[in-house]
Write a protein that holds these residues in place. Structure first.
Motif, PDB file in Angstrom:
ATOM      1  N   TRP A   1       0.779  -1.088  -0.089  1.00 38.27           N
ATOM      2  CA  TRP A   1       0.156   0.223  -0.140  1.00 38.27           C
ATOM      3  C   TRP A   1       0.720   1.450   0.062  1.00 38.27           C
ATOM      4  O   TRP A   1       0.320   2.299  -0.491  1.00 38.27           O
ATOM      5  CB  TRP A   1      -0.923  -0.035   1.236  1.00 38.27           C
ATOM      6  N   LEU A   2       1.900   1.170   0.285  1.00 37.68           N
ATOM      7  CA  LEU A   2       2.912   2.405   0.277  1.00 37.68           C
ATOM      8  C   LEU A   2       3.831   2.388  -0.802  1.00 37.68           C
ATOM      9  O   LEU A   2       3.744   3.481  -1.447  1.00 37.68           O
ATOM     10  CB  LEU A   2       3.716   2.790   1.630  1.00 37.68           C
ATOM     11  N   VAL A   3       4.453   1.286  -1.070  1.00 42.03           N
ATOM     12  CA  VAL A   3       5.444   1.360  -1.980  1.00 42.03           C
ATOM     13  C   VAL A   3       4.821   1.010  -3.384  1.00 42.03           C
ATOM     14  O   VAL A   3       5.166   1.459  -4.579  1.00 42.03           O
ATOM     15  CB  VAL A   3       6.538   0.320  -1.952  1.00 42.03           C
ATOM     16  N   GLY A   4       3.554   0.068  -3.123  1.00 46.94           N
ATOM     17  CA  GLY A   4       2.915  -0.138  -4.493  1.00 46.94           C
ATOM     18  C   GLY A   4       3.393  -1.391  -5.321  1.00 46.94           C
ATOM     19  O   GLY A   4       3.057  -1.674  -6.621  1.00 46.94           O
ATOM     20  N   VAL A   5       4.124  -2.323  -4.696  1.00 47.98           N
ATOM     21  CA  VAL A   5       4.534  -3.545  -5.232  1.00 47.98           C
ATOM     22  C   VAL A   5       3.399  -4.602  -5.770  1.00 47.98           C
ATOM     23  O   VAL A   5       2.465  -4.411  -4.843  1.00 47.98           O
ATOM     24  CB  VAL A   5       5.376  -4.313  -4.439  1.00 47.98           C
ATOM     25  N   PRO A   6       3.534  -4.904  -6.928  1.00 52.23           N
ATOM     26  CA  PRO A   6       2.269  -5.722  -7.342  1.00 52.23           C
ATOM     27  C   PRO A   6       2.154  -7.043  -6.376  1.00 52.23           C
ATOM     28  O   PRO A   6       3.288  -7.450  -6.010  1.00 52.23           O
ATOM     29  CB  PRO A   6       2.655  -6.381  -8.782  1.00 52.23           C
ATOM     30  N   VAL A   7       0.880  -7.502  -6.174  1.00 52.26           N
ATOM     31  CA  VAL A   7       0.601  -8.450  -5.124  1.00 52.26           C
ATOM     32  C   VAL A   7       1.578  -9.821  -5.836  1.00 52.26           C
ATOM     33  O   VAL A   7       1.734 -10.756  -4.974  1.00 52.26           O
ATOM     34  CB  VAL A   7      -0.879  -8.566  -5.050  1.00 52.26           C
ATOM     35  N   PRO A   8       1.112  -9.930  -6.925  1.00 48.79           N
ATOM     36  CA  PRO A   8       1.481 -11.426  -7.534  1.00 48.79           C
ATOM     37  C   PRO A   8       2.858 -11.564  -7.376  1.00 48.79           C
ATOM     38  O   PRO A   8       3.539 -12.564  -6.723  1.00 48.79           O
ATOM     39  CB  PRO A   8       1.450 -11.341  -9.049  1.00 48.79           C
ATOM     40  N   LEU A   9       3.994 -10.366  -7.154  1.00 47.54           N
ATOM     41  CA  LEU A   9       5.117 -10.622  -7.051  1.00 47.54           C
ATOM     42  C   LEU A   9       5.472 -11.228  -5.402  1.00 47.54           C
ATOM     43  O   LEU A   9       6.264 -12.065  -5.073  1.00 47.54           O
ATOM     44  CB  LEU A   9       5.859  -9.570  -7.191  1.00 47.54           C
ATOM     45  N   LEU A  10       4.652 -10.423  -4.675  1.00 46.04           N
ATOM     46  CA  LEU A  10       4.800 -10.799  -3.024  1.00 46.04           C
ATOM     47  C   LEU A  10       4.188 -12.325  -2.849  1.00 46.04           C
ATOM     48  O   LEU A  10       4.836 -12.672  -1.990  1.00 46.04           O
ATOM     49  CB  LEU A  10       3.890  -9.863  -2.375  1.00 46.04           C
ATOM     50  N   VAL A  11       3.183 -12.590  -3.537  1.00 46.28           N
ATOM     51  CA  VAL A  11       2.616 -14.085  -3.372  1.00 46.28           C
ATOM     52  C   VAL A  11       3.778 -14.977  -3.762  1.00 46.28           C
ATOM     53  O   VAL A  11       4.092 -16.001  -3.115  1.00 46.28           O
ATOM     54  CB  VAL A  11       1.309 -14.029  -4.052  1.00 46.28           C
ATOM     55  N   THR A  12       4.426 -14.667  -5.087  1.00 46.56           N
ATOM     56  CA  THR A  12       5.328 -15.426  -5.478  1.00 46.56           C
ATOM     57  C   THR A  12       6.535 -15.742  -4.386  1.00 46.56           C
ATOM     58  O   THR A  12       6.959 -16.754  -4.105  1.00 46.56           O
ATOM     59  CB  THR A  12       5.930 -14.878  -6.824  1.00 46.56           C
ATOM     60  N   ALA A  13       6.914 -14.550  -4.106  1.00 45.77           N
ATOM     61  CA  ALA A  13       7.960 -14.571  -2.794  1.00 45.77           C
ATOM     62  C   ALA A  13       7.431 -15.545  -1.748  1.00 45.77           C
ATOM     63  O   ALA A  13       8.206 -16.361  -1.146  1.00 45.77           O
ATOM     64  CB  ALA A  13       8.204 -13.286  -2.477  1.00 45.77           C
ATOM     65  N   LEU A  14       6.251 -15.372  -1.389  1.00 45.25           N
ATOM     66  CA  LEU A  14       5.842 -16.360  -0.271  1.00 45.25           C
ATOM     67  C   LEU A  14       5.859 -17.533  -0.534  1.00 45.25           C
ATOM     68  O   LEU A  14       6.340 -18.461   0.261  1.00 45.25           O
ATOM     69  CB  LEU A  14       4.222 -15.655  -0.078  1.00 45.25           C
ATOM     70  N   PHE A  15       5.318 -17.981  -1.802  1.00 47.12           N
ATOM     71  CA  PHE A  15       5.321 -19.331  -2.007  1.00 47.12           C
ATOM     72  C   PHE A  15       6.862 -19.889  -2.005  1.00 47.12           C
ATOM     73  O   PHE A  15       7.341 -20.974  -1.911  1.00 47.12           O
ATOM     74  CB  PHE A  15       4.722 -19.494  -3.791  1.00 47.12           C
ATOM     75  N   ALA A  16       7.886 -18.876  -2.520  1.00 46.87           N
ATOM     76  CA  ALA A  16       9.207 -19.449  -2.808  1.00 46.87           C
ATOM     77  C   ALA A  16       9.777 -19.654  -1.397  1.00 46.87           C
ATOM     78  O   ALA A  16      10.489 -20.843  -1.239  1.00 46.87           O
ATOM     79  CB  ALA A  16       9.841 -18.352  -3.630  1.00 46.87           C
ATOM     80  N   VAL A  17       9.318 -18.749  -0.488  1.00 48.60           N
ATOM     81  CA  VAL A  17       9.972 -19.088   0.884  1.00 48.60           C
ATOM     82  C   VAL A  17       9.391 -20.328   1.532  1.00 48.60           C
ATOM     83  O   VAL A  17      10.099 -21.222   2.153  1.00 48.60           O
ATOM     84  CB  VAL A  17       9.256 -17.955   2.012  1.00 48.60           C
ATOM     85  N   LEU A  18       7.852 -20.438   1.232  1.00 48.30           N
ATOM     86  CA  LEU A  18       7.350 -21.930   1.689  1.00 48.30           C
ATOM     87  C   LEU A  18       8.160 -23.134   1.077  1.00 48.30           C
ATOM     88  O   LEU A  18       8.471 -23.972   1.618  1.00 48.30           O
ATOM     89  CB  LEU A  18       5.933 -21.914   1.121  1.00 48.30           C
TER      90      LEU A  18
ATOM     91  N   LEU B   1       6.868 -16.910 -14.669  1.00 47.94           N
ATOM     92  CA  LEU B   1       6.459 -17.047 -16.008  1.00 47.94           C
ATOM     93  C   LEU B   1       4.957 -17.026 -16.228  1.00 47.94           C
ATOM     94  O   LEU B   1       4.219 -16.311 -17.077  1.00 47.94           O
ATOM     95  CB  LEU B   1       7.019 -18.559 -16.428  1.00 47.94           C
ATOM     96  N   ILE B   2       4.371 -17.389 -15.103  1.00 46.62           N
ATOM     97  CA  ILE B   2       2.721 -17.200 -15.245  1.00 46.62           C
ATOM     98  C   ILE B   2       2.425 -16.055 -15.164  1.00 46.62           C
ATOM     99  O   ILE B   2       1.699 -15.569 -15.881  1.00 46.62           O
ATOM    100  CB  ILE B   2       2.371 -18.026 -13.782  1.00 46.62           C
ATOM    101  N   ILE B   3       3.019 -15.194 -14.343  1.00 46.50           N
ATOM    102  CA  ILE B   3       2.884 -13.922 -14.284  1.00 46.50           C
ATOM    103  C   ILE B   3       2.962 -13.003 -15.649  1.00 46.50           C
ATOM    104  O   ILE B   3       2.224 -12.257 -16.326  1.00 46.50           O
ATOM    105  CB  ILE B   3       3.512 -12.939 -13.461  1.00 46.50           C
ATOM    106  N   ALA B   4       4.100 -13.361 -16.628  1.00 43.62           N
ATOM    107  CA  ALA B   4       4.425 -12.897 -17.677  1.00 43.62           C
ATOM    108  C   ALA B   4       3.516 -13.589 -18.782  1.00 43.62           C
ATOM    109  O   ALA B   4       3.289 -12.924 -20.031  1.00 43.62           O
ATOM    110  CB  ALA B   4       5.820 -13.383 -18.185  1.00 43.62           C
TER     111      ALA B   4
END
Lengths: 482, 430
Positions: free
Chosen positions: B187-204, B223-226
């Motif tokens: 909400w402050l920086v405005g990073v797209p949510v898919p990137l964040l979710v991808t990062a979350l999945f990657a950590v998992l 790739l899915i995003i792209a």
């Protein structure tokens, strides 16, 4: 005081028409007769009392129903007929919940294959009985740790069962039963999966623990020596029936029938011990190629009147007597030809001691123990035989063995003393070589081993000896425990 | 009387056909009977099916939204839940009481809107919210978010209190940091949510299965995003997760019952065969008649198709447990439920998890078929691609399915390798 465990006319029949089978068996039908209509009688009319603080051993071969019997003592199996009382309570009438309570408070169990939970560490396994009973974590872990210390596994609490050896695992199994703090412990072939040495250790430990803790133990085994060593009283089970119940001595001395007698026969010393386990090293020995002069010297040095004559490959030729050698030396005879008395009583290493008496009585010289290839393995003077027969204690076996050891050490010197006369420098080495070549296919024994070493080093052909030694230890062990 | 004449006619016809007097064989219309049965069920239990369908639809939507564009409230609730789970061991009672209080607040707010009135009438001083409203540039205060933030704060404080152990404290700190970081980034920086979710999945993926799968996750999801398939992929993921969860929840008890009872096993086995071999389209039709078009019939069909390995492997796993261990439990007086929960199930867990893995994979393979009934997600993309002969769209949808499949498979396979025994092994090493 009531019996800790009492079984009264217990029957267990599996399969169809169990009730009818019980009636028929009561009326005298045999196991095979009821099997004809699909009923498998595992336990038939067994009654016994186990006194508090006693080790009661149920012994029988596989299929004799002993595992079924022990499982009825804690209600894992329900008798088809008859009653089982634990501490005066008839457990065949208990409801499932009461039965579970009875088990967790009064009867714990040790299993043949340990039955440790692979997903729990040693401490958690040991604390299992208390966990089931709802004892708080701290207390049960404390008590489990104590039980582990008791069986000598302090420091292994955090390990998994798979990281332990068989003997250690069973000690965890034992600790689990002890930690449950029940007055009665059932042990189902608890040591049968362990190798013999570990098994003896565990038996000793069990006897020590029992004298310390005073548990009532019902122990199942198929091993007579184990039964004799552990049991205050022993029940012999055959085809589901109790053939005899009594103390170890009663069963040994007064077998109730042929079946028990056959079992007990196995612990008869003279039948268990074989020639190879009592024989002594053959001294003195004379080479067949040696002259009378050398032979006489050997006899004199050993202060005996008889010596065994061997070929270079240690095959027995016969004996020479001082009374024939003396004149031969005087007449200047160069070889032993004609002087060797070949009429020697020969026995095989596997001959049981019981069968040695007749030949020993007939022979004036010690019995010669020769193997299949005719090589001399050892000798049995009559004195040794009598000592073996008389020996109830540890004495003889060990003494003979010791004598063997000494002889083994002495023997090389012996040969070197005799053989130089034959003027063959390679002689000392050669017999071994010859033997080596011929021995491999013939007999399994290592030819480099002098025959004298055999008694000290029992393996193959003295198979029954170690269990018997265990039997002897029993007396000592029990004496110490009581 | 009518039924009697019908049966009589049928036998007359059969006789005529056998004797060669008639060309038409006697007909047994089991399809019609099946339809009649379905209709009867639909009439009698309409309310029940509406309830079930509504619940499934709600969960799928919620999950999809979470992956797609997570609301701030959900993030806060998630963070609170993570802390609460970590506290279950050391402070079970406090955690449960707090959780109950939070749920009660949510219910109270939903029923009466009490918080809303408190805020709008100035019952709570406005300086609590004004700065936040300014920072996030929103025009009104969303009461559930307030409750969620309160819950997060409450659990964090509880975990930080002395005497609760080190682990909950670390988890709480991480969870709060993660929630704040996500708020800031989105909400402050405005990073797209898919990137964040991808990062979350990657950590998992990294935590559960190692860095290789984490790397694959990053590349695959990028790739899915792209490919512009993110929305579809997340819808499908939500559908698969909901369907597999329900399938496992149904399958495991059935499997346990089958392991305990040979009779149950004998009955269940042919039913499972039927469920697995009957073409999936066939039960899509009644599913639609029950739940109409949408994600729900897709989920139902997926559950039916994917459940059998869950049942079979649970049964197998329980039956494989060494009977002597069960006997040991009995010999020490453990009741059957305890033997199941503490001996059989833990030891069967790796086999059960292999079943869960299979359930998930089969669910994924149903995604495309579910697309036919408007379940949305990648299935719709592929189905559209096929029906309109648009190869690029169909292919891209297919590739996205494959990426999801590999991700889920490796992840669950890694979990199934962590059986109770291996977990104990790790505990012993530590």
């Amino acid at each position: 005081m009531p019996a800790a465990v009492r079984a009264a006319k217990v029957y267990k029949v599996f399969g169809k028409r169990a009730e009818r089978a019980v009636k028929d068996l009561e009326a005298g039908a045999t196991r095979e007769e009821v099997r004809a209509y699909g009923a498998t009688a595992a336990v038939i009319d067994v009654s016994f009392d186990v006194e508090p603080g006693e080790i009661f051993v149920v012994m029988g071969l596989s299929g004799s129903g002993k595992s079924t019997l022990i499982r009825m003592l804690n209600g894992l199996l329900v008798p088809t007929s008859g009653t089982v009382e634990v501490d005066g309570t008839d457990i065949t009438r208990l409801k499932p919940a009461q039965l579970r309570q009875m088990r967790s408070q009064k009867v714990s169990m040790v299993f043949q294959h340990f039955a440790l939970f692979p997903h729990r560490n040693v401490l958690e396994n040991t604390a299992y009985g208390l966990e089931v009973r709802g004892v708080p974590v701290d207390e049960r872990q404390h008590r489990a740790a104590q039980a582990l210390e008791l069986v000598g596994l302090k420091g292994w609490e955090r390990n998994l069962p798979e990281q332990l050896s068989g003997g250690m695992r069973q000690r965890v199994g034992l600790a689990r039963a002890l930690a449950a703090d029940t007055p009665i412990v059932l042990m189902d072939e608890a040591f049968s999966a362990l190798d013999p040495l570990i098994r003896r250790d565990m038996q000793t430990q069990l006897l020590e623990l029992q004298s310390e803790l005073g548990k009532t133990i019902v122990f199942i085994t198929h091993d007579l020596n184990e039964a004799m060593r552990l049991g205050d009283r022993v029940g012999v089970l055959r085809d589901g029936r109790a053939v005899q119940i009594g103390t170890a001595e009663e069963i040994l001395n007064d077998p109730a029938n042929d079946y028990v007698a056959q079992f007990v026969e196995d612990v008869d010393r003279t039948r268990v011990l074989t020639a190879s386990s009592v024989m002594a090293a053959p001294i003195p020995v004379v080479g067949a190629e040696a002259g009378p002069r050398a032979a006489l010297r050997t006899l004199r040095e050993n202060q005996t009147s008889v010596a065994f004559v061997l070929r270079r490959d240690r095959r027995l030729v016969g004996v020479v007597h001082e009374k024939t050698i003396g004149p031969a030396v005087r007449t200047g005879q160069k070889s032993l030809d004609g002087l060797v008395d070949t009429d020697v009583q020969r026995v095989s290493p596997d001959t049981s001691v019981a069968d040695l008496f007749a030949p020993a009585a007939e022979s004036s010289v010690p019995l010669a123990v020769v193997d299949d290839a005719g090589r001399l393995r050892g000798v049995i003077p009559r004195v040794t035989l009598l000592a073996a027969l008389a020996g109830n204690g540890n004495g003889n076996g060990a003494e003979t063995a010791d004598a063997g050891h000494d002889a083994a050490a002495a023997e090389p010197a012996d040969t070197s003393r005799t053989e130089p006369d034959t003027a063959e420098p390679a002689d000392t080495a050669e017999p071994a070589e010859d033997a080596d070549a011929s021995d491999r296919p013939a007999a399994g024994a290592d030819p480099a081993e002098t025959p004298a070493e055999d008694p000290a080093d029992p393996p193959p052909d003295t198979g029954p000896a170690p269990p018997d030694a265990a039997g002897e230890e029993r007396h000592g062990g029990q004496g110490a425990a009581r | 009387m009518n039924a009697f004449t019908a049966i009589g006619d049928w036998f007359a016809n059969a006789l005529a056909w056998v004797l060669g007097r008639s060309e038409t064989p006697p007909r047994i219309p089991i399809g019609t009977w099946f339809e009649q049965g379905i209709d009867a069920l639909r009439e009698r239990g309409g309310a029940f099916f509406d309830l079930v369908g509504g619940f499934i639809a709600w969960v799928v939507d919620l999950l999809a939204a979470l992956f797609h564009q997570p609301p701030a409230t959900a993030l806060a609730v998630g963070g609170a839940a993570v802390i609460a789970a970590a506290m279950l061991r050391t402070r079970r009672r406090a955690a449960l009481i707090t959780a109950a209080a939070v749920v009660a607040l949510f219910v109270l707010e939903a029923l009466t809107g009490v918080l809303n009135t408190l805020i709008s009438t100035g019952g709570i001083p406005s300086f609590f919210f004004l700065w936040a409203m300014a920072l996030f540039q929103v025009d009104f205060v969303f009461p559930p978010l307030i409750i969620a933030l309160l819950a997060l704060a409450a659990f964090a404080v509880l975990a930080a209190l002395p005497g609760g152990g080190r682990r909950p404290r670390v988890v709480a700190a991480c969870a709060v940091a993660a929630v704040l970081l996500a708020y800031g980034l989105v909400w402050l920086v405005g990073v797209p949510v898919p990137l964040l979710v991808t990062a979350l999945f990657a950590v998992l993926a990294w935590r559960v299965a190692g860095w290789r799968l984490a790397l694959f996750t990053v590349l695959g999801f990028l790739l899915i995003i792209a490919m512009n398939m993110w929305a579809g992929a997340m819808d499908s993921l939500a559908l698969v997760l909901v369907a597999s969860t329900i399938a496992v929840v149904i399958a495991v008890p059935i499997g346990i019952a089958a392991a305990y009872n040979d009779g149950v096993s004998r009955v269940v086995r042919p039913v499972l065969d039927l469920m697995q071999t009957m073409p999936a389209f066939v039960y899509l039709i009644p599913a639609v008649s029950f739940f109409s078009i949408g994600a729900v019939p897709g989920v139902i069909a997926t559950i039916i198709f994917a459940m059998p390995p869950g049942v079979r492997l649970t049964e197998l796993g329980i039956r494989q447990v060494d009977p002597e261990l069960v006997e040991a439990g009995e010999a020490f007086g453990a009741p059957p439920g305890q033997i199941l929960a503490r001996i059989q199930f833990p030891l069967a867990l790796s086999t059960v998890m292999a079943g869960v893995n299979q359930v998930i994979m089969l669910s994924l393979s149903m995604v495309v078929i579910a697309g036919m009934v408007g379940a949305g997600g990648l299935g719709s993309d592929v189905y559209e691609g096929v029906t309109r002969l648009q190869l690029p769209q169909g292919f891209e949808g297919g590739v996205a399915v494959v990426i999801l499949a590999i991700f889920l498979d490796r992840l669950t396979a890694a979990v199934s390798r962590r059986s109770a025994t291996t977990a104990a092994r790790q505990g012993a090493e530590a």
